[in-house]
Design an enzyme around this catalytic site. Structure first.
Site, mmCIF file in Angstrom:
data_model
loop_
_atom_site.group_PDB
_atom_site.id
_atom_site.type_symbol
_atom_site.label_atom_id
_atom_site.label_comp_id
_atom_site.label_asym_id
_atom_site.label_seq_id
_atom_site.Cartn_x
_atom_site.Cartn_y
_atom_site.Cartn_z
ATOM 1 N N ASN A 99 -6.306 -2.603 1.425
ATOM 2 C CA ASN A 99 -6.413 -4.210 2.043
ATOM 3 C C ASN A 99 -7.654 -4.623 1.837
ATOM 4 O O ASN A 99 -8.731 -4.083 2.872
ATOM 5 C CB ASN A 99 -5.593 -4.390 3.368
ATOM 6 C CG ASN A 99 -3.938 -4.935 3.148
ATOM 7 O OD1 ASN A 99 -3.440 -4.452 1.833
ATOM 8 N ND2 ASN A 99 -3.366 -4.520 4.358
ATOM 9 N N ARG A 101 1.056 -1.200 -0.138
ATOM 10 C CA ARG A 101 -0.080 0.207 0.376
ATOM 11 C C ARG A 101 0.544 1.326 0.392
ATOM 12 O O ARG A 101 0.460 2.179 -0.705
ATOM 13 C CB ARG A 101 -0.876 -0.147 1.288
ATOM 14 C CG ARG A 101 -2.786 -0.892 1.286
ATOM 15 C CD ARG A 101 -3.179 -0.898 2.312
ATOM 16 N NE ARG A 101 -2.376 -1.177 3.408
ATOM 17 C CZ ARG A 101 -2.361 -1.219 4.597
ATOM 18 N NH1 ARG A 101 -3.767 -0.126 5.036
ATOM 19 N NH2 ARG A 101 -1.655 -1.341 5.566
#
Length: 91
Positions: A36, A18
Site C-alpha cells: 500500500n 494485497r
C-alpha cells in the site's frame, strides 16, 4: 523476462487487494512484491514471462471482489533477482 511497476488507483486498500495479489501472482508464477502507498494507491513490482505477466496485469485491473479499480498505470522497470511474491509494509 519482463518486469513491470504497477500503480493501482481506486478503492484498493482495506479490501484484501494485497493478499489477493500475492495469491494471484503465485498461481501464475509471477515474482515480486505488493504494498500500500500512503496516498491510497497500491504499488506492485512484478516479474515473469510475458504471458504470465500480461495475465497478471489484466487481473489487477479487476482485483478482488470488494475492490473498485479505477486505473492501473504500468511502467517497465528493473526488479533484480527476487524469489516468490510477497506483501510489504505500507510506504
Amino acid at each position: 523476462m519482463t518486469a513491470q511497476r504497477l500503480l493501482i488507483e481506486g478503492r484498493v486498500q482495506r479490501v484484501g487487494y494485497r493478499d489477493w495479489a500475492v495469491r494471484t501472482a503465485r498461481q501464475l508464477g509471477v515474482t515480486g512484491w505488493v504494498r500500500n502507498l500512503q496516498d491510497g494507491r497500491v504499488e506492485i513490482l512484478a516479474d515473469g514471462d510475458d504471458g504470465a505477466l500480461d495475465t497478471f496485469v489484466e487481473r489487477c485491473r479487476e482485483g478482488p471482489t470488494m475492490a473498485t479499480v479505477e486505473r492501473v498505470d504500468t511502467h517497465p522497470t528493473e526488479l533484480g533477482n527476487v524469489k516468490g511474491f510477497t506483501k510489504r509494509f505500507t510506504a
